[in-house]
Design a protein around this motif. Structure first.
Motif, PDB file in Angstrom:
ATOM      1  N   LEU A   1       0.860  -1.187   0.000  1.00 16.84           N
ATOM      2  CA  LEU A   1       0.000   0.000   0.000  1.00 16.84           C
ATOM      3  C   LEU A   1       0.892   1.230   0.000  1.00 16.84           C
ATOM      4  O   LEU A   1       1.699   1.423   0.920  1.00 16.84           O
ATOM      5  CB  LEU A   1      -0.885   0.020   1.251  1.00 16.84           C
ATOM      6  CG  LEU A   1      -2.108  -0.906   1.279  1.00 16.84           C
ATOM      7  CD1 LEU A   1      -2.877  -0.713   2.570  1.00 16.84           C
ATOM      8  CD2 LEU A   1      -2.995  -0.651   0.088  1.00 16.84           C
ATOM      9  N   ASN A   2       0.751   2.053  -1.039  1.00 15.54           N
ATOM     10  CA  ASN A   2       1.631   3.209  -1.166  1.00 15.54           C
ATOM     11  C   ASN A   2       1.000   4.195  -2.138  1.00 15.54           C
ATOM     12  O   ASN A   2       0.378   3.777  -3.116  1.00 15.54           O
ATOM     13  CB  ASN A   2       3.009   2.775  -1.680  1.00 15.54           C
ATOM     14  CG  ASN A   2       4.114   3.709  -1.230  1.00 15.54           C
ATOM     15  OD1 ASN A   2       4.152   4.856  -1.641  1.00 15.54           O
ATOM     16  ND2 ASN A   2       5.011   3.215  -0.387  1.00 15.54           N
ATOM     17  N   PRO A   3       1.181   5.498  -1.901  1.00 24.14           N
ATOM     18  CA  PRO A   3       0.637   6.483  -2.846  1.00 24.14           C
ATOM     19  C   PRO A   3       1.317   6.449  -4.219  1.00 24.14           C
ATOM     20  O   PRO A   3       0.802   7.039  -5.167  1.00 24.14           O
ATOM     21  CB  PRO A   3       0.896   7.830  -2.156  1.00 24.14           C
ATOM     22  CG  PRO A   3       1.011   7.496  -0.705  1.00 24.14           C
ATOM     23  CD  PRO A   3       1.673   6.146  -0.675  1.00 24.14           C
TER      24      PRO A   3
ATOM     25  N   THR B   1      -9.757   6.548   2.311  1.00 24.58           N
ATOM     26  CA  THR B   1      -8.477   6.013   1.826  1.00 24.58           C
ATOM     27  C   THR B   1      -8.461   5.719   0.336  1.00 24.58           C
ATOM     28  O   THR B   1      -7.398   5.609  -0.266  1.00 24.58           O
ATOM     29  CB  THR B   1      -8.133   4.704   2.561  1.00 24.58           C
ATOM     30  OG1 THR B   1      -9.113   3.708   2.229  1.00 24.58           O
ATOM     31  CG2 THR B   1      -8.112   4.912   4.068  1.00 24.58           C
ATOM     32  N   HIS B   2      -9.639   5.543  -0.251  1.00 26.64           N
ATOM     33  CA  HIS B   2      -9.800   5.106  -1.649  1.00 26.64           C
ATOM     34  C   HIS B   2      -9.430   3.632  -1.838  1.00 26.64           C
ATOM     35  O   HIS B   2      -9.224   3.198  -2.969  1.00 26.64           O
ATOM     36  CB  HIS B   2      -9.008   5.994  -2.620  1.00 26.64           C
ATOM     37  CG  HIS B   2      -9.473   7.418  -2.613  1.00 26.64           C
ATOM     38  ND1 HIS B   2      -8.817   8.413  -3.326  1.00 26.64           N
ATOM     39  CD2 HIS B   2     -10.518   8.041  -1.974  1.00 26.64           C
ATOM     40  CE1 HIS B   2      -9.432   9.575  -3.125  1.00 26.64           C
ATOM     41  NE2 HIS B   2     -10.460   9.366  -2.305  1.00 26.64           N
ATOM     42  N   ILE B   3      -9.360   2.874  -0.752  1.00 25.49           N
ATOM     43  CA  ILE B   3      -9.218   1.418  -0.833  1.00 25.49           C
ATOM     44  C   ILE B   3     -10.631   0.822  -0.854  1.00 25.49           C
ATOM     45  O   ILE B   3     -11.425   1.051   0.069  1.00 25.49           O
ATOM     46  CB  ILE B   3      -8.449   0.851   0.381  1.00 25.49           C
ATOM     47  CG1 ILE B   3      -7.031   1.416   0.440  1.00 25.49           C
ATOM     48  CG2 ILE B   3      -8.413  -0.680   0.320  1.00 25.49           C
ATOM     49  CD1 ILE B   3      -6.132   0.996  -0.695  1.00 25.49           C
TER      50      ILE B   3
ATOM     51  N   SER C   1     -16.490   1.138   9.316  1.00 29.72           N
ATOM     52  CA  SER C   1     -16.794   0.075   8.357  1.00 29.72           C
ATOM     53  C   SER C   1     -15.917   0.224   7.110  1.00 29.72           C
ATOM     54  O   SER C   1     -15.396   1.313   6.832  1.00 29.72           O
ATOM     55  CB  SER C   1     -18.263   0.161   7.943  1.00 29.72           C
ATOM     56  OG  SER C   1     -18.491   1.360   7.199  1.00 29.72           O
ATOM     57  N   PRO C   2     -15.725  -0.847   6.341  1.00 32.78           N
ATOM     58  CA  PRO C   2     -14.958  -0.747   5.092  1.00 32.78           C
ATOM     59  C   PRO C   2     -15.506   0.318   4.146  1.00 32.78           C
ATOM     60  O   PRO C   2     -14.737   0.967   3.429  1.00 32.78           O
ATOM     61  CB  PRO C   2     -15.086  -2.149   4.502  1.00 32.78           C
ATOM     62  CG  PRO C   2     -15.226  -3.039   5.695  1.00 32.78           C
ATOM     63  CD  PRO C   2     -16.065  -2.252   6.655  1.00 32.78           C
TER      64      PRO C   2
ATOM     65  N   PHE D   1      -2.926   1.641  -4.588  1.00 27.20           N
ATOM     66  CA  PHE D   1      -2.751   3.033  -4.187  1.00 27.20           C
ATOM     67  C   PHE D   1      -3.605   3.328  -2.962  1.00 27.20           C
ATOM     68  O   PHE D   1      -4.747   2.877  -2.855  1.00 27.20           O
ATOM     69  CB  PHE D   1      -3.159   3.973  -5.326  1.00 27.20           C
ATOM     70  CG  PHE D   1      -2.221   3.955  -6.497  1.00 27.20           C
ATOM     71  CD1 PHE D   1      -0.999   4.609  -6.438  1.00 27.20           C
ATOM     72  CD2 PHE D   1      -2.551   3.265  -7.652  1.00 27.20           C
ATOM     73  CE1 PHE D   1      -0.128   4.582  -7.522  1.00 27.20           C
ATOM     74  CE2 PHE D   1      -1.694   3.233  -8.738  1.00 27.20           C
ATOM     75  CZ  PHE D   1      -0.476   3.889  -8.672  1.00 27.20           C
ATOM     76  N   ILE D   2      -3.034   4.097  -2.035  1.00 28.76           N
ATOM     77  CA  ILE D   2      -3.780   4.579  -0.879  1.00 28.76           C
ATOM     78  C   ILE D   2      -3.620   6.090  -0.840  1.00 28.76           C
ATOM     79  O   ILE D   2      -2.555   6.627  -1.157  1.00 28.76           O
ATOM     80  CB  ILE D   2      -3.271   3.931   0.439  1.00 28.76           C
ATOM     81  CG1 ILE D   2      -4.146   4.360   1.612  1.00 28.76           C
ATOM     82  CG2 ILE D   2      -1.807   4.253   0.699  1.00 28.76           C
ATOM     83  CD1 ILE D   2      -3.862   3.584   2.911  1.00 28.76           C
TER      84      ILE D   2
END
Length: 369
Positions: free
Chosen positions: A202-204, A272-274, A264-265, A218-219
């Motif tokens: 997980l990385n920008p 986070t955009h995950i 919640s997710p 991407f996070i």
């Protein structure tokens, strides 16, 4: 040609090096030591370019003193005598706290210099010892003090036996993974995948490591703490908590459950955009794996919520039963059990820096002060 075996002093990895000389004694090459017990033939450019540092025309090889606006070379005897005299005068006139000292990276990674630096500064009744760790990893020291009782207790992923690792803000091909010192990291993660395991980065940005092995997602920058909240929330929902281990070995679980219950997710996805389904799938595989861990490094450490994020990471690894487990995270003891020398006492008032009410970490003042 003669070869001298040594090791690099620039970071905590201490990679083994082989230094080759010609018959006149001049240095020819610096290369990785293939037979070194820890680094096993690995070394990064910093150690391999040691001769460039040594031979640089800008290298200072003797004490320099500014005289009439210019730096001139003086003897060690004169330098130590004048420094000692001025330090005594400064303590007498202004008090010991007028004296400060900064420890940079290379000496911080050796055993003896930090011990001597603490003794040196305390001999003046000063607490102004500044440390390079405050730029990139004080969050881990703070959390370890309060969670494990010592800043030096830093669990690390058992990469060679793991089935699933989620790494956040980390790029081990470049950095060798801080607090782990993992030689040949790319090969070892590829071996993890080859035996049926999984690695998620997980990385920008897509890092050099993610381009070689594993899956990259991407996070959104500086949202790591919310990802951790959502992961722990879903771990509880999917009944992935080792309740017996929590009950017998941990305190504060009810408080933590309350803190994460609303994350919640779907809510985490907004921040986070995950994707929510992706997060759920990771938690499912994390629970099913016989040895899994979440690991974070500099990208998280330097974030706005570095301490909270790292604390949540350690909570996840602990309550899931992966703390100090084969394939999970391991707690190393080392040749010296340095945790004995800096045990954290929660009953003792925290010493603080005079500006900003900022607490010291491992008896050091954050360098930003």
């Amino acid at each position: 040609m003669p070869v001298q075996h040594t090791f690099c002093r620039i970071c905590e990895a201490a990679c083994g090096l082989a230094v080759e000389f010609d018959n006149e004694g001049s240095l020819v090459t610096v290369s990785p030591n293939e037979s070194h017990v820890a680094s096993k033939g690995y070394a990064c450019l910093k150690g391999l370019k040691a001769q460039d540092f040594r031979d640089s025309p800008d290298r200072i090889t003797e004490p320099m003193k500014r005289v009439d606006g210019k730096l001139v070379a003086i003897s060690w005897e004169q330098a130590l005598s004048e420094i000692g005299t001025q330090l005594k005068q400064l303590k007498a006139s202004e008090g010991g706290d007028a004296i400060g000292m900064y420890m940079g990276n290379p000496i911080s990674m050796s055993f003896l210099p930090p011990v001597l630096s603490h003794a040196f500064i305390k001999s003046f009744d000063s607490h102004k010892l500044y440390h390079t760790g405050s730029q990139d990893c004080n969050n881990k020291f703070v959390v370890a003090e309060r969670m494990y009782g010592s800043a030096q207790i830093q669990p690390f992923p058992d990469v060679d036996n793991s089935q699933f690792i989620i790494a956040i803000g980390s790029n081990p091909v470049i950095s060798k993974m801080s607090f782990i010192s993992l030689p040949h990291s790319s090969k070892r993660f590829k071996a993890l995948v080859a035996r049926g395991g999984r690695v998620v980065w997980l990385n920008p940005r897509k890092t050099e490591t993610a381009k070689q092995v594993g899956e990259h997602f991407f996070i959104r920058p500086d949202t790591d703490v919310f990802f951790m909240l959502g992961f722990l929330h879903e771990l509880i929902v999917q009944q992935g908590v080792d309740e017996g281990r929590v009950e017998s070995q941990m305190l504060g679980w009810i408080t933590i459950k309350q803190a994460v219950k609303d994350w919640s997710p779907e809510r985490v996805e907004q921040v986070t955009h995950i994707a929510a389904n992706t997060l759920r799938e990771w938690v499912t595989q994390y629970i099913a794996a016989d040895g899994a861990s979440i690991y974070s490094s500099t990208g998280v450490n330097q974030g706005s919520h570095g301490s909270l994020a790292f604390w949540l990471q350690e909570v996840i690894n602990a309550v899931s039963g992966n703390l100090d487990k084969r394939g999970g995270t391991l707690v190393g003891t080392g040749i010296f059990d340095v945790s004995k020398f800096n045990r954290f006492d929660p009953a003792k008032p925290l010493q603080k820096f005079r500006l900003g009410d900022i607490p010291l970490v491992m008896d050091t003042v954050p360098a930003g002060c």
